[in-house]
Design a protein around this motif. Structure first.
Motif: not given
Length: 594
Positions: A150-151, A441
């Motif tokens: 995600i990041r 996450y």
């Protein structure tokens, strides 16, 4: 005559188009401490999106472009890495770690698809195409080795969707892949000069893969430059190697490394244990002598004619007071005096180029920089059932804290317990009021379908050390899922660290990446000789039992007198009668002699 003029006109147009600097290559040489040298090969070419979509390629490799178009891949990043970067000795990583991957092969891409299922199908098509193109095992990147961070990763180009679909980001890694010359040869074939001229002519597999550390990268991204109506597809190919100068000087006809003769050893005689039979190597404080032909086994075959007439393909990061001897007819360009001094060289396309540096004592050293964060990752515990993961982060800065994203991709048979996740400051005297883990996450694994994905946003205070730990359970595999070298252990992919809120000298945000080393996870391994023993024992018992039972069922035991007069009995009687007659005759002759 008209055909000759047309040919000359087309040749002039070709030269003018090449002179538009759509292709550039550069070799940067940086001496490192303790007799090492960092050689960074950088190849860049641009292609307009219109020509790319119509497959009217000029500098972009057609084989790679067709594979990307077939898999609807808008942006691609591929890494081949072997060895370990030593930050304590070599300083900061080249390209701030953006051109470096984890040990083995690492791949991530943005795929244009309408759903996750379609994106994964195109991802499989991409991995299989790249596997055949680069002679690598990328086809083994299945669903268990694919994640969706995600990041941790950010697009480096201006990616646009097609047909109203969405962009899907996928990431895969093969930590056990061995990088060798079979991957270097397809890499060179993608270049315009294909290793025949320019800096690519120095790339020899025997020298590249004899290095202490090496990394090959391929980046394809779309870019839209301000002021231009049409976007471009940019491909960047880089090779970074850390060469040991003394080891690289070994002649090509003597590939076996042999110990240095005792009379040539340079010993540190200040050590108290120095003697005639005990030599401690002395640190090389002088800049060692070397040349391009010594390091790469050959001189550079001119410059690539596609790079343009004003190209300076070779640069050397050394102080201006360093004595450097170049080939005749080469023009040298020095940078402005300062802490980071360098010099670049312009050469003729058809003449060989060589650099030679003599051994010299230097008072000024080239600034190598330092890493913003240091990370060490190990597996703890013992036994075949459970274990633990420990990662230690150290912030060397005494004034600034470091915020980063920590990404782990674990195999499905390594089941972490998230309730045991703990991050604490271990350095004495450090005080931190805020939280160390600010965001998280977590995507759990599914047996034999996908692995575990863990992303943490963490902050390390100045001059502090943070230890991140958690426990995990080891799964038991089926006997068909074990590799031939099961007792060696199973590879665990390196962790990826992306440092946030970093800017360059001009204040522009930049990405800084750090990767830890890969790990070996021992799993409960059965005794694979037992199936062999069971098969042999079972076969023996079955053979004995079957033979005895078959004899009892098929054979019929009767007396000799019950058997009628057969041909075999008549033959036996004839033979026995002949034997008796011979005995009687022999006995009669012996009586007459008496």
């Amino acid at each position: 005559m008209s055909r000759s003029l047309l040919f000359l006109l087309s040749l002039v147009l070709l030269v003018l188009s090449v002179a538009a600097s759509d292709y550039d290559e550069r070799l940067t040489l940086t001496p490192l401490p303790l007799g090492s040298l960092l050689a960074s090969f950088d190849f860049r070419s641009n292609e307009t999106v219109t020509d790319y979509e119509t497959q009217n390629f000029r500098f972009f490799p057609r084989s790679l472009g067709q594979a990307l178009r077939h898999a609807s891949t808008e942006e691609l990043h591929l890494r081949f890495t072997s060895g370990r970067w030593d930050p304590d000795t070599w300083g900061a990583r080249p390209w701030d770690g953006t051109k470096e991957g984890g040990t083995g092969v690492e791949l991530w891409a943005w795929v244009d698809a309408s759903s996750e299922e379609e994106a994964f199908e195109k991802w499989m098509t991409l991995t299989q195409s790249l596997s055949g193109l680069f002679c690598a095992s990328l086809n083994f990147i299945d669903s268990t080795r694919t994640t969706r961070p995600i990041r941790s990763f950010q697009s480096q180009g201006t990616v646009k969707t097609q047909n109203g679909n969405g962009l899907h980001f996928l990431h895969g890694v093969l930590p056990g892949e061995v990088v060798c010359t079979e991957n270097l040869t397809p890499f060179l074939k993608l270049l315009p000069c294909k290793g025949k001229a320019g800096i690519s002519s120095l790339l020899d597999g025997h020298k590249v893969f004899d290095a202490s550390w090496q990394s090959m990268s391929i980046d394809v991204r779309p870019t839209c430059i301000l002021g231009l109506t049409d976007c471009q597809m940019e491909i960047s190919q880089t090779i970074d190697v850390v060469l040991d100068i003394e080891r690289s000087k070994r002649p090509r006809d003597n590939p076996i490394p042999r110990p240095v003769p005792i009379e040539n050893l340079i010993c540190d005689e200040t050590k108290p244990y120095h003697s005639q039979d005990a030599c401690y190597p002395k640190d090389m404080t002088d800049e060692m002598a070397w040349s391009l032909s010594d390091l790469f086994g050959r001189a550079m075959a001119g410059s690539c004619p596609l790079a343009g007439e004003d190209a300076k393909p070779v640069c050397l990061n050394v102080p201006h007071e360093r004595m450097v001897l170049a080939s005749p007819g080469v023009t040298e360009f020095k940078s402005e005096p300062g802490p980071l001094e360098s010099r670049c060289y312009h050469m003729m396309p058809t003449e060989e180029f060589n650099l030679q540096l003599t051994q010299q004592d230097m008072s000024a050293k080239h600034e190598l920089g330092h890493e913003l964060l240091r990370a060490e990752r190990t597996i703890t515990g013992h036994g075949a059932a459970r274990g633990g993961m420990r990662t230690i982060f150290t912030n060397p800065s005494s004034t600034e804290s470091v915020e980063f994203v920590y990404f782990e991709s674990l195999p499905w048979f390594m089941r972490p317990f998230m309730h045991t996740l703990n991050a604490q400051i271990t350095s004495p005297g450090s005080i931190h009021d805020g939280q160390i883990i600010t965001d998280m996450y977590y995507r759990p694994a599914i047996d034999r379908k996908r692995g575990t994905q863990l992303e943490l946003v963490m902050t390390v205070p100045p001059a502090s050390t943070v230890m991140l730990t958690y426990d995990f359970e080891k799964a038991i595999l089926r006997y068909t899922e074990y590799p031939p070298d099961a007792n060696r252990g199973f590879n665990v992919a390196p962790a990826v660290i992306r440092i946030l809120n970093e800017v360059d000298a001009t204040g522009t945000p930049k990405d800084v990446y750090i990767r830890t080393t890969s790990l070996l996870l021992p799993l409960p391994t059965p005794d694979f000789s037992m199936p062999y023993n069971v098969i042999i024992l079972t076969s023996t018992v079955m053979a004995l039992a079957f033979g005895s039972i078959y004899n009892l069922i098929v054979r019929r035991f009767v007396g000799v007198d019950e058997v009628g007069d057969t041909k075999l009995q008549r033959l036996v009687k004839g033979i026995s009668g002949a034997v008796v007659a011979i005995k009687d005759r022999v006995a009669g002759k012996s009586q007459k002699m008496e």
